[in-house]
Design an enzyme around this catalytic site. Sequence first.
Site: not given
Length: 328
Positions: A60-62, A64
């Site tokens: 979920g960070y940025q 992918g």
Amino acid sequence: MKYTNLGKSGLNVSRICMGCMGFGSPARGMHTWTLDEDSSQALIRQALEAGVNFFDTAVGYQGGTSEEFLGRALKRLARREDVVVATKFPARTQEEIEAGVTGRQHVQNMLDLSLSHLGMDYVDLYICHMWDYHTPLEELLMGLDDAVRAGKVRAVGMSNCFAWQLQKANFLAQQNGWPQFVSIQGHYNLLHREEEREMLPYCRDAGIAVTPYSPLASGRLVKAREETSKRLAEDAYAKGKYDATAEQDAVIVDRVAQLAERKGLTKTQVALGWLLTKVTAPVVGVTKPRHIEEAVQAVEATLTEEETAWLEEPYVPHKLVGVMGQNG
């Protein structure tokens, strides 16, 4: 750098884990302060050269792109077998539930997406990003079992849950021959020590690794009071964690600064040095070269029992916030 076993997993990890939430396209996620790919790669190179072999990211960070930046950098800079890569997957969405996607399928879908982003055949540690209150636990555990049996995951971990939930999950896994969680990634630092009540004693007893996030309280433990940054200005999640107790926490922040000056250390070395006596490997987010330098130096920092007690003495109970506060 020093190294240790990650619980009972057999994975040998550096005492500092590099948190990669600060890497990724600013246009693809909830943060605008994240680093572009060239800047991210430079920091990953610096960490590798300093002996860091443990890297933590999330699907979920940025959007992918954190996984993508990390995967491409490691492919250029390291042998796959020399690094330990952890990534995390979220709970099922309401849309997935309505579409009939089971927890078992959800794990497979999220893992395949992460592996695609990373450009890897497997991850060393696959972490449930939070306790999923809307999915049968058995489904998630079967999905993780599938992943381990397929060779796509070497060990599994948990983040953001209570001690009773982790114990329940591992009991159920043990009863069914499924992989047990070898690590917990919770919110733990000098300003927020609620994990000491039940989670840390349970993990010590069960041989579960503790790899806390936010080890510097989103910078509050080490920044001067007047100092700011784009992240501090924008990070509503961190504000929710700490703003309500800012006055009480300031006493601890001041003691960290005083002890650092007395011992000829940086505030980061003191705050992480304290934490390293309690946990396996803190997940340290970095966006500047000095963040890595000071984190690595902290591995050698030593505090006396008296100094530790002095840092801990002003602490008062803190409310659980964020994911934990919503479900606690």
